[in-house]
Scaffold this active site. Structure first.
Site, PDB file in Angstrom:
ATOM      1  N   TYR A 164      -4.842   2.797   7.415  1.00 35.52           N
ATOM      2  CA  TYR A 164      -6.084   2.700   7.648  1.00 35.52           C
ATOM      3  C   TYR A 164      -7.155   2.782   8.753  1.00 35.52           C
ATOM      4  O   TYR A 164      -7.181   4.156   8.729  1.00 35.52           O
ATOM      5  CB  TYR A 164      -5.756   0.968   8.319  1.00 35.52           C
ATOM      6  CG  TYR A 164      -4.819   0.442   6.951  1.00 35.52           C
ATOM      7  CD1 TYR A 164      -4.907  -0.269   5.282  1.00 35.52           C
ATOM      8  CD2 TYR A 164      -3.532  -0.152   7.772  1.00 35.52           C
ATOM      9  CE1 TYR A 164      -3.988  -0.402   4.719  1.00 35.52           C
ATOM     10  CE2 TYR A 164      -2.718  -0.574   6.930  1.00 35.52           C
ATOM     11  CZ  TYR A 164      -2.821  -0.713   5.378  1.00 35.52           C
ATOM     12  OH  TYR A 164      -2.101  -1.452   4.416  1.00 35.52           O
TER      13      TYR A 164
ATOM     14  N   LYS B 128       0.881   3.612  -2.905  1.00 34.01           N
ATOM     15  CA  LYS B 128      -0.541   4.114  -3.121  1.00 34.01           C
ATOM     16  C   LYS B 128      -0.098   5.606  -3.290  1.00 34.01           C
ATOM     17  O   LYS B 128      -0.660   6.286  -3.790  1.00 34.01           O
ATOM     18  CB  LYS B 128      -1.991   4.018  -2.699  1.00 34.01           C
ATOM     19  CG  LYS B 128      -2.125   2.085  -2.886  1.00 34.01           C
ATOM     20  CD  LYS B 128      -2.947   1.912  -1.520  1.00 34.01           C
ATOM     21  CE  LYS B 128      -3.573   0.668  -1.814  1.00 34.01           C
ATOM     22  NZ  LYS B 128      -4.587  -0.272  -0.893  1.00 34.01           N
TER      23      LYS B 128
ATOM     24  N   SER C 189       0.731  -1.506   0.328  1.00 39.18           N
ATOM     25  CA  SER C 189      -0.193  -0.593  -0.363  1.00 39.18           C
ATOM     26  C   SER C 189       0.569   1.406  -0.029  1.00 39.18           C
ATOM     27  O   SER C 189       0.424   2.053  -0.193  1.00 39.18           O
ATOM     28  CB  SER C 189      -0.823  -0.165   1.545  1.00 39.18           C
ATOM     29  OG  SER C 189      -2.221  -0.073   1.315  1.00 39.18           O
TER      30      SER C 189
ATOM     31  N   TYR D 191      -2.319  -2.724 -10.480  1.00 36.39           N
ATOM     32  CA  TYR D 191      -2.800  -3.037  -9.158  1.00 36.39           C
ATOM     33  C   TYR D 191      -1.913  -3.155  -8.757  1.00 36.39           C
ATOM     34  O   TYR D 191      -1.004  -3.151  -7.530  1.00 36.39           O
ATOM     35  CB  TYR D 191      -3.992  -2.385  -9.079  1.00 36.39           C
ATOM     36  CG  TYR D 191      -4.103  -2.294  -6.918  1.00 36.39           C
ATOM     37  CD1 TYR D 191      -4.334  -1.206  -6.857  1.00 36.39           C
ATOM     38  CD2 TYR D 191      -4.886  -3.516  -6.776  1.00 36.39           C
ATOM     39  CE1 TYR D 191      -3.899  -1.373  -5.009  1.00 36.39           C
ATOM     40  CE2 TYR D 191      -4.462  -3.418  -5.269  1.00 36.39           C
ATOM     41  CZ  TYR D 191      -4.273  -2.049  -4.275  1.00 36.39           C
ATOM     42  OH  TYR D 191      -4.459  -2.149  -3.233  1.00 36.39           O
TER      43      TYR D 191
ATOM     44  N   VAL E 231       0.435  -4.134   3.817  1.00 35.23           N
ATOM     45  CA  VAL E 231       0.559  -5.031   4.698  1.00 35.23           C
ATOM     46  C   VAL E 231       1.540  -5.824   4.207  1.00 35.23           C
ATOM     47  O   VAL E 231       1.732  -7.057   4.748  1.00 35.23           O
ATOM     48  CB  VAL E 231      -1.113  -6.109   3.907  1.00 35.23           C
ATOM     49  CG1 VAL E 231      -1.670  -5.340   3.929  1.00 35.23           C
ATOM     50  CG2 VAL E 231      -0.161  -5.832   2.398  1.00 35.23           C
TER      51      VAL E 231
HETATM   52  N1  GLU Z   1      -2.010  -4.926  -2.294  1.00 35.63           N
HETATM   53  C1  GLU Z   1      -2.910  -4.477  -1.439  1.00 35.63           C
HETATM   54  C2  GLU Z   1      -4.177  -5.131  -1.706  1.00 35.63           C
HETATM   55  O1  GLU Z   1      -4.789  -4.757  -1.965  1.00 35.63           O
HETATM   56  C3  GLU Z   1      -2.112  -4.054  -0.623  1.00 35.63           C
HETATM   57  C4  GLU Z   1      -2.731  -3.919   0.726  1.00 35.63           C
HETATM   58  C5  GLU Z   1      -2.416  -3.018   1.887  1.00 35.63           C
HETATM   59  O2  GLU Z   1      -0.856  -3.154   1.756  1.00 35.63           O
HETATM   60  O3  GLU Z   1      -3.174  -2.309   2.297  1.00 35.63           O
HETATM   61  O4  GLU Z   1      -4.941  -5.899  -0.234  1.00 35.63           O
END
Ligand code: GLU
Length: 307
Positions: free
Chosen positions: A243, A70, A67, A191, A261
């Site tokens: 989160y 992002k 994440s 993604y 994650v």
């Molecule tokens: N690739 C993970 C997902 O889409 C990223 C989630 C994350 O790191 O928060 O679930």
């Protein structure tokens, strides 16, 4: 940060203080390839505005950025189309898990923010308007900012593509609502491959320096984000970056941050430094248990909280 503190001494103290936290979380196992990582890894890197680099533990070992990418994808989209991004994604904390589906339905397919999965999928869709492989754009952008060549871990990417059922549901809902305009499978593949970019704490702390330096990258030696956008990216990190525990994270650490994650967390001390920490065991929200504790201790010992 408190003047006169030695960052190396603080890192050494933090590494001792976090020890009791090992074993309290669990590595992400919903992406099968991530389940096999040594749970007791711990690395931390601090890069200062003035060019200092301080590291401890496994700070030069590459981990799955997930994440955290992002943030960089959002930076690229904002640089490309500016405020138009906000017609596709909101800027509010979601208060729900990063891959929550129902909220998206009753909010008509418009994601709460660019850091939950729905929002990040919408950002991928925006990047797909101009490039065929946005994940390579994001990889090379982070690479340029960190002064290194980064890789996508194809095994992690494939593992997530094969199991991304929930993200497919989210993307399909948004495709129906018109928030996503490209084919769902193209968005999902780009993604998941973007999330599988690997990098070390040192590379991540370097790459994020523009957020601490009013948009300027000392590594790339160029202005990456206008100053106002830099402030806004930090505001989004503080309010949406960790989160649905963003409130307690701000309470404990007091810094804009983005977790992933893979166990990494990036934190920004505006005007001063960036901090990257990695340890794979996660709390129930998806942030590294040891990483959060390390940032909390670091912020206490250096008095660097923005709050
Ligand atoms: N690739 C993970 C997902 O889409 C990223 C989630 C994350 O790191 O928060 O679930």
């Amino acid at each position: 940060m408190k003047s006169g503190v030695s960052i190396d001494d603080v890192l050494a103290e933090v590494a001792l203080m976090v020890r009791p936290q090992f074993g309290k979380g669990r590595p992400a196992d919903y992406i099968p390839q991530l389940a096999g990582i040594d749970p007791h890894k711990f690395g931390m890197a601090v890069c200062t505005f003035s060019g200092g680099e301080h590291v401890i533990g496994d700070a030069d070992e590459a981990f799955s950025a997930q994440s955290i990418t992002k943030l960089f994808a959002l930076g690229l989209a904002l640089n490309q189309i500016g405020d138009e991004v906000w017609t596709r994604v909101g800027k509010e904390p979601s208060g729900t898990p990063f891959n929550f589906l129902s909220q998206l339905e009753y909010e008509h397919g418009v994601p709460r923010n660019p850091f939950i999965n729905a929002g990040a999928l919408a950002i991928t869709d925006i990047l797909l308007d101009t490039v065929k492989a946005p994940e390579l754009l994001v990889r090379d952008f982070i690479g340029m900012l960190s002064g290194s060549r980064l890789e996508i871990d194809e095994a992690v990417a494939q593992s997530e593509i094969d199991t991304a059922h929930k993200n497919r549901a989210i993307a399909n809902l948004m495709r129906g609502a018109g928030t996503i305009t490209h084919a769902v499978e193209a968005v999902i593949a780009a993604y998941c491959r973007q999330c599988a970019i690997t990098l070390s704490c040192r590379q991540l702390a370097r790459a994020a320096l523009p957020l601490a330096a009013d948009g300027f990258s000392p590594v790339a030696e160029e202005t990456i984000f206008p100053s106002r956008l830099t402030r806004r990216l930090n505001a989004l990190l503080l309010t949406c970056g960790t989160y649905d525990s963003v409130g307690s994270f701000a309470y404990r650490v007091g810094l804009p941050a983005k977790s992933g994650v893979g166990g990494g967390i990036l934190a920004v001390v505006p005007g001063q430094a960036t901090i990257a920490v990695w340890s794979p065991e996660l709390d129930k929200f998806g942030s590294s248990v040891v990483g959060t504790a390390a940032l909390e201790y670091f912020s206490q010992l250096t008095n660097c909280s923005v709050l």
